[in-house]
Design an enzyme around this catalytic site. Sequence first.
Site, PDB file in Angstrom:
ATOM      1  CB  THR A 142      -8.502 -35.528  56.823  1.00  0.00           C
ATOM      2  OG1 THR A 142      -8.482 -35.754  55.418  1.00  0.00           O
ATOM      3  CG2 THR A 142      -8.869 -34.089  57.116  1.00  0.00           C
ATOM      4  CG  ASP A 143      -5.859 -39.528  53.642  1.00  0.00           C
ATOM      5  OD1 ASP A 143      -6.976 -38.975  53.621  1.00  0.00           O
ATOM      6  OD2 ASP A 143      -5.274 -39.951  52.626  1.00  0.00           O
TER       7      ASP A 143
ATOM      8  CE  LYS B 178     -10.816 -38.756  55.431  1.00  0.00           C
ATOM      9  NZ  LYS B 178      -9.718 -38.305  54.561  1.00  0.00           N
TER      10      LYS B 178
ATOM     11  CB  THR C 127      -5.248 -29.465  52.566  1.00  0.00           C
ATOM     12  OG1 THR C 127      -6.208 -30.277  53.235  1.00  0.00           O
ATOM     13  CG2 THR C 127      -4.460 -30.283  51.604  1.00  0.00           C
TER      14      THR C 127
END
Lengths: 670, 461
Positions: free
Chosen positions: B183-184, B262, B107
Amino acid sequence: MNKQFDPHKNYEKTRKNIGFVPLKKASLKDWKRIGFMSGLEVHQQLKTSRKLFCRCPAGVYQDHDDFDGEIIRHMRPTLSEMGEYDGTALMEFRTRKEIVYRLNNKTACTYDIDDTPPFKINQEALQYALEISLLSNLNIVGEVHITRKQYLDGSIPTGFQRTAILGVEGDIQLSNKKIRLIQLSIEEDSCREISDIGHTRIYKTDRLGIPLIETVTYPDMLSPYELQEAAEYIRFLNRSTGRVRTGIGTGREDTNVSCRGGTRVEIKGVSHNSWLPLLSHNEAFRQYALLAIKDLLLKKIQNIKIWKITSTELSDNKIETIYPPIHEAIKAGFKVIGVNLPGFQSILSHFTQPGKVFADEITDRLKVIACLEKPNMVYSESFYQKELNLEFPEIRKLLDAGDEDAQIILWGPSEDIPTALETIEERCKMAFEGVPGETRKSFEDGTTIFERVLPGADRMYPDTDSAPIPLADDFIAKLGENLPIPVFKRLQQMQDCGIPEDTHKYLLKKNLLPLIDRICDELGYSQKYIGTFLGHYYRHMEGQKDPHPEFSYNKIYGLFSFLKKKRLDPELAKSMLGILVDHPNMEFNSVLTSLNFRKLKTEALLAPVGFLIEKFREIRRSEEETKTKKWLMGQLRKQAIGNISLREFSHLVEKEINAYNHSKDDNYPD
Amino acid sequence: MNKDFFQGYKGEALKILKKFNVRVWGIAEIDTSRGLFKGTVLPRAENDDDKHIVIKIATGYNIGVATNTIKTIKEIGYLKANYKIPEQEFPFTEHLPNVKLIGTGGTIASRLDYRTGAVIPAFSPGELYGAVPELADICNLDTEKVFAVFSENMGPDQYKQLAIAIGKEIEKGVDGIVIGHGTDTLHHTATALSFMVQNSPVPIILVGSQRSSDRPSSDAALNLMHACYAAGHGDIAEVCVCMFGPTSDEYGFLHRGTRVRKMHSSYRSAFRTLGDTPLATVRVGEVKALKNNFNHRRKDRNVEIYPFFEDRVSMIYFYPHMHSDTIDSLVDLGYKGIIIIGTGLGHVNKELYPAIERAKEKGVAIYMTVQTLWGYVHMFVYETGRELLAMGVIPLENMLPEAAFIKLGWALGQTNDLEKVKKIMLSPVIDEITLREPYNGYLVYQGGVPEVEEFIKKFRK
């Protein structure tokens, strides 16, 4: 500049030319003449325990300096669906503001700073808002869709407000007309601004996220007072549910105003309904003045398409004025710029609002868009041009200005000057079109200043973080079962049962009618008596001092219930209430004791009459017999209150006096 | 009418639309038992129910109308919206570095269709320039979409494709590479690229965003600017993740690809370097190194690409009373390597012993990492550790579990010889194992403590 030009005279003349009338002298005829039109957006916080999309407590407030941490955000415009940037968005981006949020752990969580997606909508808030929607005769939607409404001023850290429509197309009944409602939405409240200086704006997040409803009307209000009546009606309606917060800042109005040929201008954050008439009246006339300016300019300026400003940097020795801020600006290393506005003579000092002129439109925009703190400019038609030496012939020469031109000198940090010049040119060009769409900030004196460009309709888009919420028929039906009586019916009811008219607004504002109903229905007192008691007596008491925080209207019910049970006269409620507002937890019996109240039979109350008549005869200065009764009542009143109605007692005292006199007559031989 | 007229509608709602001859994008007047509603019929999200029709009313809001309340619908107009991101040619500036942006489908650059809520990716240089014009002051940008998958669907095939694409770009002479990524699993990809792309002469910067770029306060634009600056101007020629330092719009961090993770489901500053300090802070105009041992930018093009991966590798997150069949089933299914994420210093319960022994006998590579994330595996301290060591479980020092998983896949992709695999696993490529844990490498402070509160108040977290 033409030496004969007098800005004062020009202001007065232009004020007269547009036919400005102060609100107090204005009538329906004036509003019809300028085509006054107004609508409302009424914001009202709901009385929930938590915020709308997170589990932070609602209604807890902090001082400016009471914070645990700060974060910084910048807002970037996003593209509209037509692939263009929204006007406000672009303006906000041009201002390059650094937004600082002050967070307090008690009232803000990671949702508030947009570091956590929203939780499910607060059900309590949704129900309250739906009750109010039903009461507003709105068509309730089948499914609630959370929408994002962009705000780039930073008042919400996400850059958008989560909001959703609950109902559309409703109405409210005013005294002599119906006002149509466009919609009612539920939304999260925004941050409170602490300061906005230069390129830094500081907010605190305590209010952020508190559930709020917004009731939007059509522009059906055709006079400033109708506008106020509608605002009051909506406020009373909201309060009648008992589901909303009261107090400073919990209810705010935006009003949309225009005059014929004008533009919808939104006056934001009006916190008192009583300010609405003056603000809307002045705004309609401001627009009327701007239309007059447009006509003047179109006559004066040959080709508006090629019209532009010219500017030149002024070094120290070219500035003749003694105006201190300019010299301070030079000292601070700011740039000082002279600007020529061709053909704008008599426009800068043209009346716009009471005490304000067209030049104010420019200086306000310089502050907001170019971030130049005020004072940020002087101009050739200032009211103080003589005192400040603002006729600047040298600068006029430098700018090659003609007789019909006007000049501005502005100052600021060099990096802000290009935006400042664009801003000036942009605002002047808007004058050729008439009234720019704006949101304006209101002041108590009834004037407004530019706040930002009016946002377009393109700033709404679906919130992809939330699922739609269906509203089933039986759920809505159930909410509809316990709605309060509509305000217009309440008004009629109060009139019918003789509650004095001067109490109506107060009783509605404080939502006291359910209490009156309860006291009268359950205890058998008259509506008129209780209405007057609350609307006159209690209101007066409340005006004298704040009741103890633990005092609630429920105590008043308890008080009348106690008097009923003890068969005491309700007049006793006044003095008892005086003690209860300070000591709400005191038992009613103890209140009586502290008042030295004794339960006495009527005979006992009347027993001292003979003695008192004799006493009065000793001390009286007038022979007039009516004075006797008055004096006696004064002596006996206190013991009587509560034991017997004062009217009845007065009657009995009179009888007793007559009887006494009679018996004396009998005793004295002729 | 064909299916396009009823985008997303099904069941009841579709029946009603067909009955009254109303299309998506039709301007409709809907008469219901709750009153009249007027607006443009919008497409419906696929997973929403079939009991409502969504319309956009004049004020721009969307509402749903319940099908069971509808009496009639009248289409009084039609207005189809075509949402398009404006393209402007990305300007070329002579003295600026050439950066290649490789897209994977995250995204980092997408816009929302205002009407439907559908995400439209902005990706071409022209679109990106339209969205983030500041990029043109940082570098000359060229873009290429290698594939389009959500972060959670990334896997070995994508790692290999990316590595090869990066190799080609470097050979072509770019000054830096930026990879847009969801980002995951950003840190998994960063680790994989750290092993697959070695000795790079230019920075390879992975970047994502925690708030999508259709939001005014998105971190996407600033992350992208930071990443482009670090790729084009920075001296750190390594695979790095570039994401927000604090949650404030202040500076970004460059994290070494093998040590980043993360650490929050939604914070902007979710990415943290574990067991060490980040490599650098980034602002537009400055990459400020926080460590001094990194690979510097070079002029040559001698990059080495190792696109290998064995996907029969798994991770076992140990929990109390874990049964041995968890491991047995993996072995029976033919898995070649298992990373155990053990408790404390690297422990599992006794019940697993037979399964571990059986796995070893079958030639499965078993390695130990720790659930604590910070700290080393130390299997000599307690009896359990010593027993596991005796069974052949190999401790991986302070390698992060995800890094260990990626590395084992990468190693087994190169050889089946478990001794060679062990050698690969224990020889750090780039800090997946560090010799020492610096004192400031472990920082998980707790709120409420006066000095921490003072820090939080003074500095932006």
